[in-house]
Design an enzyme around this catalytic site. Structure first.
Site, short mmCIF file in Angstrom:
data_model
loop_
_atom_site.label_atom_id
_atom_site.label_comp_id
_atom_site.label_asym_id
_atom_site.label_seq_id
_atom_site.Cartn_x
_atom_site.Cartn_y
_atom_site.Cartn_z
N LYS A 1 11.53 38.57 -9.30
CA LYS A 1 12.14 38.67 -10.95
C LYS A 1 11.31 39.78 -11.69
O LYS A 1 12.13 40.28 -12.40
CB LYS A 1 11.86 37.17 -11.14
CG LYS A 1 12.82 36.15 -10.55
CD LYS A 1 12.59 34.65 -10.94
CE LYS A 1 13.58 33.78 -10.29
NZ LYS A 1 13.43 32.43 -10.76
N GLN B 1 8.57 28.76 -12.98
CA GLN B 1 9.19 28.82 -11.72
C GLN B 1 8.90 27.10 -11.33
O GLN B 1 7.97 26.57 -11.49
CB GLN B 1 8.47 29.56 -10.92
CG GLN B 1 9.01 29.84 -9.64
CD GLN B 1 10.60 30.39 -9.57
OE1 GLN B 1 10.91 31.08 -10.52
NE2 GLN B 1 11.18 30.17 -8.40
N ASP C 1 16.53 29.75 -18.34
CA ASP C 1 16.73 29.13 -17.07
C ASP C 1 17.79 27.96 -17.35
O ASP C 1 18.63 27.73 -16.18
CB ASP C 1 15.77 28.29 -16.43
CG ASP C 1 15.01 29.12 -15.29
OD1 ASP C 1 15.82 29.60 -14.43
OD2 ASP C 1 13.64 28.94 -14.96
N1 L34 Z 1 12.56 27.74 -12.86
N2 L34 Z 1 12.57 27.72 -10.52
C1 L34 Z 1 13.25 28.21 -11.92
N3 L34 Z 1 14.19 28.86 -11.97
C2 L34 Z 1 15.08 29.46 -10.83
O1 L34 Z 1 16.38 30.08 -10.98
C3 L34 Z 1 14.37 28.93 -9.74
N4 L34 Z 1 15.02 29.40 -8.27
C4 L34 Z 1 15.13 28.38 -7.10
C5 L34 Z 1 13.62 27.78 -6.94
N5 L34 Z 1 12.97 27.54 -8.23
C6 L34 Z 1 13.30 28.34 -9.53
C7 L34 Z 1 14.94 30.60 -7.83
O2 L34 Z 1 14.59 31.34 -8.47
C8 L34 Z 1 15.53 29.19 -6.01
N6 L34 Z 1 15.38 30.77 -6.58
C9 L34 Z 1 15.62 31.92 -5.83
C10 L34 Z 1 15.37 33.26 -6.25
C11 L34 Z 1 15.50 34.30 -5.57
C12 L34 Z 1 16.11 34.09 -4.20
C13 L34 Z 1 15.88 32.97 -3.65
C14 L34 Z 1 15.75 31.80 -4.43
C15 L34 Z 1 15.95 35.47 -3.33
O3 L34 Z 1 15.89 36.52 -3.74
N7 L34 Z 1 16.35 35.42 -2.31
C16 L34 Z 1 16.52 36.38 -1.35
C17 L34 Z 1 15.75 36.53 -0.14
C18 L34 Z 1 14.31 36.36 -0.60
C19 L34 Z 1 13.28 36.49 0.69
O4 L34 Z 1 13.53 37.47 1.41
O5 L34 Z 1 12.60 35.62 0.71
C20 L34 Z 1 18.15 36.49 -0.69
O6 L34 Z 1 18.66 37.45 -0.54
O7 L34 Z 1 18.76 35.28 -0.76
#
Ligand code: L34
Length: 295
Positions: free
Chosen positions: A53, A97, A120
């Protein structure tokens, strides 16, 4: 039918390009959107999401204020930092987060965030506004799902959407957003959860399935109607010693099986995840505009 794969990374990149130009235009007016980031503890997945982020902020010109706090941080200390960010005019959005360590009352922290900086969309004020269809910060993952559907040309109006999962950050809000009488919504929504008897009975009727159960293989090919659209919100880490990181990511659906039957499907990684990050950027830019009387 072999499904078309929705490229979440590409759609996210397109939106980030749009946001980047908006941020440049704001800078000409002397406005730099700022995001206050708070991560408590050492959860490896949370660390990687938060870093992604912050990098995304930097890429489009949003200033981010990084705060990594130890797992022992008290609720009082956390509330104090939130209060400081609430008062700081350079900060337009606050990201705490989740999940937080168990000794901290999550709802008390979310309630302490100024609703006007709640990028958020988790503060009850914004949840309530969303529910009654008023303008509000929309939570990032559900908003990302809605944008993926829209930008992939999926008609939601009149469609039967089956959501699996009732979390406050995905299931409940995405169901709510899709049932609104609005463009890009207006669906008939069924919300399934762990109390649902015979999940397949519902998923088989779905034109669109949104899986946010938190378990791999919650949805298998036999549970999906031919030609359905499948959005996979899951990010499960599965131990895999052949990978450098020691794990691989899988979603909540059986991608390999379902891709032969669905018309459209999101991959994991590269589907919803990049959109979650992008909608956080979107909300932060929105907030900076609102704070400066631009709408
Ligand atoms: N406050 N907490 C708050 N806001 C959020 O919006 C979140 N979330 C969830 C968990 N806690 C939070 C996230 O940011 C889940 N989440 C999140 C964000 C990004 C990705 C997955 C979950 C992401 O970028 N996923 C990638 C793969 C990342 C990797 O390789 O580890 C994808 O392509 O799915």
């Amino acid at each position: 039918m072999a499904a078309r794969i929705i490229d979440g990374k590409q759609i996210a990149a397109d939106i980030r390009e749009e946001l980047k130009s908006e941020v440049s235009a704001l800078k000409e007016k002397g406005i730099v959107p700022g995001l206050g980031v708070i991560l408590v503890g050492e959860d490896p997945a949370s660390k990687s999401y938060v870093s992604a982020k912050e990098k995304a902020c930097g890429d489009i010109g949003i200033f981010s204020d990084d705060n990594r706090l130890p797992a022992e941080t008290t609720q009082e200390e956390l509330l104090e930092l939130v209060g400081k960010m609430n008062r700081d005019p350079k900060i337009n959005g606050i990201l705490v987060q989740l999940p937080l360590p168990k000794h901290i009352d999550e709802s008390a922290v979310l309630l302490a965030i100024d609703p006007d900086k709640d990028v958020d969309g988790f503060h009850p004020m914004n949840v309530g506004k969303m529910m009654v269809g008023e303008k509000a910060f929309l939570p990032c993952t559900p908003h990302g799902v809605v944008q993926l559907l829209k930008r992939s040309g999926v008609e939601t109006s009149g469609a039967h959407v089956v959501v699996i999962g009732r979390s406050n950050i995905v299931g409940k809000p995405v169901a709510n957003m899709l049932l609104q009488k609005k463009e890009g919504a207006n669906a008939t929504v069924t919300l399934c959860h762990t109390g649902t008897k015979n999940l397949a009975h519902f998923t088989k009727q779905a034109d669109i399935i949104i899986a946010a159960s938190g378990w791999p293989n919650t949805v298998t090919a036999d549970m999906v109607k031919e030609g359905a659209v499948v959005i996979d919100v899951g990010v499960n880490r599965i131990e895999d010693t052949t990978r450098e990181r020691g794990f691989r990511l899988v979603g909540d659906v059986d991608f390999e099986g379902i891709k032969e039957k669905a018309s459209l499907i999101t991959p994991v990684p590269g589907g919803v995840g990049p959109m979650t990050i992008t909608m956080l950027l979107f909300n932060t830019v929105e907030s900076a505009k609102r704070a400066n009387g631009i709408d």
